[in-house]
Write an enzyme that holds these catalytic residues in place. Structure first.
Site, PDB file in Angstrom:
ATOM      1  N   TYR A   7      20.377 104.076  65.442  1.00 24.66           N
ATOM      2  CA  TYR A   7      21.125 102.815  65.426  1.00 24.66           C
ATOM      3  C   TYR A   7      20.197 101.680  65.867  1.00 24.66           C
ATOM      4  O   TYR A   7      19.629 101.719  66.943  1.00 24.66           O
ATOM      5  CB  TYR A   7      22.317 102.956  66.376  1.00 24.66           C
ATOM      6  CG  TYR A   7      23.390 101.877  66.323  1.00 24.66           C
ATOM      7  CD1 TYR A   7      23.236 100.699  65.606  1.00 24.66           C
ATOM      8  CD2 TYR A   7      24.585 102.051  67.016  1.00 24.66           C
ATOM      9  CE1 TYR A   7      24.235  99.737  65.568  1.00 24.66           C
ATOM     10  CE2 TYR A   7      25.595 101.097  66.983  1.00 24.66           C
ATOM     11  CZ  TYR A   7      25.412  99.939  66.266  1.00 24.66           C
ATOM     12  OH  TYR A   7      26.395  98.982  66.242  1.00 24.66           O
ATOM     13  N   CYS A   8      20.036 100.674  65.004  1.00 27.80           N
ATOM     14  CA  CYS A   8      19.273  99.455  65.325  1.00 27.80           C
ATOM     15  C   CYS A   8      17.826  99.810  65.664  1.00 27.80           C
ATOM     16  O   CYS A   8      17.141 100.449  64.883  1.00 27.80           O
ATOM     17  CB  CYS A   8      19.977  98.692  66.446  1.00 27.80           C
ATOM     18  SG  CYS A   8      19.305  97.029  66.748  1.00 27.80           S
ATOM     19  N   ILE A   9      17.341  99.400  66.844  1.00 29.74           N
ATOM     20  CA  ILE A   9      15.958  99.678  67.234  1.00 29.74           C
ATOM     21  C   ILE A   9      15.679 101.181  67.244  1.00 29.74           C
ATOM     22  O   ILE A   9      14.563 101.620  66.951  1.00 29.74           O
ATOM     23  CB  ILE A   9      15.647  99.046  68.621  1.00 29.74           C
ATOM     24  CG1 ILE A   9      14.203  99.308  69.038  1.00 29.74           C
ATOM     25  CG2 ILE A   9      16.591  99.538  69.680  1.00 29.74           C
ATOM     26  CD1 ILE A   9      13.822  98.657  70.350  1.00 29.74           C
TER      27      ILE A   9
ATOM     28  N   GLY B 214      16.972 103.208  65.133  1.00 32.80           N
ATOM     29  CA  GLY B 214      16.774 103.546  63.735  1.00 32.80           C
ATOM     30  C   GLY B 214      15.368 103.230  63.278  1.00 32.80           C
ATOM     31  O   GLY B 214      14.748 103.996  62.525  1.00 32.80           O
TER      32      GLY B 214
END
Length: 609
Positions: free
Chosen positions: A338-340, A342
């Site tokens: 998720y986000c960073i 990812g």
């Protein structure tokens, strides 16, 4: 005077006396709070100037561009300036004329609606309407001038527009007591008590942030991690210096053989995915018959001054994957980032591919940018002046305090996350709401200096993973093309942190032959935390995959589907999860249960954990 008149006069005297007494008590309380405020402000520690705003180079570029524009096209700027003067003066004369004729009605108002001015007094009262219109005329003139400014590259132009808008938003009349009719009205009605409560709220926020200011968005006493939020049943089955690994208890008799390992961002805490049972993605995945492991990252302090991105990969990603495989006795896992997290998952998968490590069967990316050629709104902070400030600050303290990232993300939506809440809290004296998502938003984590500097310089500014290649743990030249596992990516249409077109380009550059891209409605959090039961936000799917030339082309041919993307993703991951086996209790012979979820790391609240 009749006896009734005398009684009424006595009652009025008592009422007036009571009001005066309350007013004096409020003034005395404000004096006490002012002394506390001064004491709290004195606790403020110095921080690097690079974290307070853009460097002087940006101002110099903007000024040079303005003078160049004036020299090359003086008529255009003069025309705009005269137009502004004319509009402001005309409105002032109309307002003055209405007052001189004894007409309290405001001057005609055909300016765009702005929810900051929703109180009827902004339209009905001539003085406040005058303030509103003059502000909107000036704000529009500034925005138009900046938008037409030439001589700047796209990145500098975006930054000038953003930071000039910050100044415009700051000076809105709603932000000042004397020019906010609702605040003035509330102060009169409560005999100053609203201002006392507001000052109490301000002092609380300054004290909580050790002399710095960041408005509290949610009632800090309304939620308890592991109590009424982050309460899905599970156990911590592994802990090291970097993370705790939570294995969630099964809710079905059988589960898919292959487990899922979810890596949340370490800028915030994982429980945004487990706020309450009704909107918990964690609980929902477990309820679909999956063995789910979730990484709960540590909240670093100065003792993590040596931790870089490689530590997150080695002692985080690779270790969590190995532990999950060992506990479930499976050769492979399905991974989510998720986000960073990812972005770092993409780098980890490239590394694993280079090493011939096939421990990950499939990968899912939530709102992930790994191609930063166009970082979107976040790009205003992705510049050398800001990163230099972060590097100096973290070298001095050993870590980057969560305060700075929290403030940075808040100013991307300053009216919603800074000024609006500040008005309610400090001017109107309202207590912050009991809102679980906003509570989580204020529960951030510190970041190790080397990690955040490397991430920003190499992955964001240099965009190495999407271009020239990224070096990680002795492997050079890693790129998105090395990511070859089957993958799904969920981006969010109005995401202001990981803009969806950049997420599309990220997936497009990956080397996998099996790609699925889903575009959810809403933003960075609400687009992901979107349970099917709410039937709130829909999503887009293009059956042609990523064959389109551009994200715009992809969206043009995409089909809109009502409802959450969660079931669609589950249909995608199901055939990649193996046969059904008996449900597993958390832990195993080599990894006994340490304690109940959500563990200890997620509960750290100190600015330095």
């Amino acid at each position: 005077m009749t006896s009734e008149d005398g009684a009424n006069a006595t009652k009025r005297d008592e009422t007036d006396g009571g009001a005066l007494e309350r007013m004096n008590a409020n003034l005395a309380r404000m004096d006490e709070l002012t002394k506390r405020l001064v004491g709290a402000l004195s606790q403020r520690q110095s921080s690097d100037q690079g974290l307070q705003g853009p460097g002087p180079e940006l101002y110099a570029k903007a000024m040079a561009a303005y003078w160049a524009e004036l020299a090359n096209n003086p008529g255009k700027l003069i025309e705009r300036q005269v137009g502004y003067w004319g509009q402001a003066l005309r409105h002032a004369m109309e307002a003055q004329g209405a007052l001189a004729q004894g007409k309290p009605a405001p001057a005609p108002d055909d300016l765009p609606k702005d929810r900051r001015f929703a109180n009827p007094l902004w339209d009905e009262h001539p003085y406040y309407n005058f303030l509103k219109q003059q502000y909107q005329i000036s704000a529009s003139a500034i925005r138009d001038t900046v938008s037409e400014l030439g001589g700047l590259d796209a990145a500098d132009k975006r930054r000038v527009e953003f930071f000039s808008q910050q100044i415009v938003d700051l000076f809105a009349p709603t932000n000042f007591l004397a020019t906010n009719p609702e605040a003035m009205q509330r102060a009169v009605e409560t005999e100053g008590e609203s201002l006392v409560k507001g000052l109490e709220n301000l002092v609380r926020d300054i004290e909580a942030n050790h002399g710095d200011w960041l408005v509290t968005l949610s009632d800090p006493d309304a939620f308890q991690v592991g109590g009424n939020i982050a309460a899905t049943e599970g156990s911590v089955v592994f802990r090291n210096r970097m993370f705790e690994l939570i294995q969630y208890a099964p809710t079905t008799k059988q589960v898919h053989a292959r487990p899922i390992v979810l890596f949340p961002p370490w800028i915030n805490k994982f429980y945004v995915l487990d706020l309450k049972p009704q909107n918990s993605l964690i609980k929902w995945i477990v309820d679909q018959g999956y063995t789910l492991f979730v990484v709960s990252w540590v909240n670093p302090d100065a003792s993590y001054a040596d931790v870089g991105l490689e530590d997150y990969v080695t002692d985080g990603y690779l270790t969590a994957i190995d532990v999950a495989r060992e506990i479930t006795k499976q050769d492979q896992v399905n991974a989510i980032g998720y986000c960073i997290a990812g972005t770092t998952l993409a780098a980890t998968l490239a590394l694993m591919a280079r090493r011939g490590d096939t421990s990950v069967a499939s990968a899912t990316f939530f709102t992930t940018l790994a191609d930063f050629s166009d970082p979107g709104e976040m790009g205003v902070f992705l510049d050398d002046d800001f990163v230099d400030g972060i590097e100096r600050e973290s070298k001095q303290k050993g870590y980057l305090d969560k305060f700075f990232m929290g403030r940075t993300f808040s100013y991307l939506r300053s009216n919603d996350l800074v000024y609006g809440p500040a008005i309610k809290s400090y001017m109107l004296g309202e207590a912050p709401p009991a809102f679980d998502l906003l509570y989580w938003n204020g529960d951030g984590t510190n970041l190790p200096g080397p990690m955040v500097t490397e991430y920003l310089r190499k992955l964001c500014l240099a965009n190495e993973l999407a271009t020239t290649g990224f070096s990680l743990l002795g492997e050079d030249g890693l790129t998105l093309g090395d990511v070859t596992v089957p993958l799904a990516a969920i981006a969010c249409e109005t995401d202001h942190i990981a803009q969806w077109k950049g997420a599309w380009h990220t997936v497009d550059k990956m080397g996998s032959d099996d790609k699925t891209f889903i575009l959810s409605e809403s933003g960075h959090i609400a687009g992901i935390v979107n349970p099917p039961s709410k039937k709130k936000y829909g999503h887009y799917i293009n059956d042609e995959g990523l064959e389109a030339e551009t994200p715009e082309d992809w969206l043009e041919k995409a089909v809109y589907h009502e409802g959450s993307w969660w079931p669609r993703w589950e249909e995608w991951v199901r055939p990649r999860s193996g046969k059904k086996v008996a449900a597993r209790k958390p832990g195993g012979p080599n990894h006994p249960v340490i304690e109940a979820a959500p563990g200890q790391y997620v509960k750290s609240k100190d600015r330095a954990a």
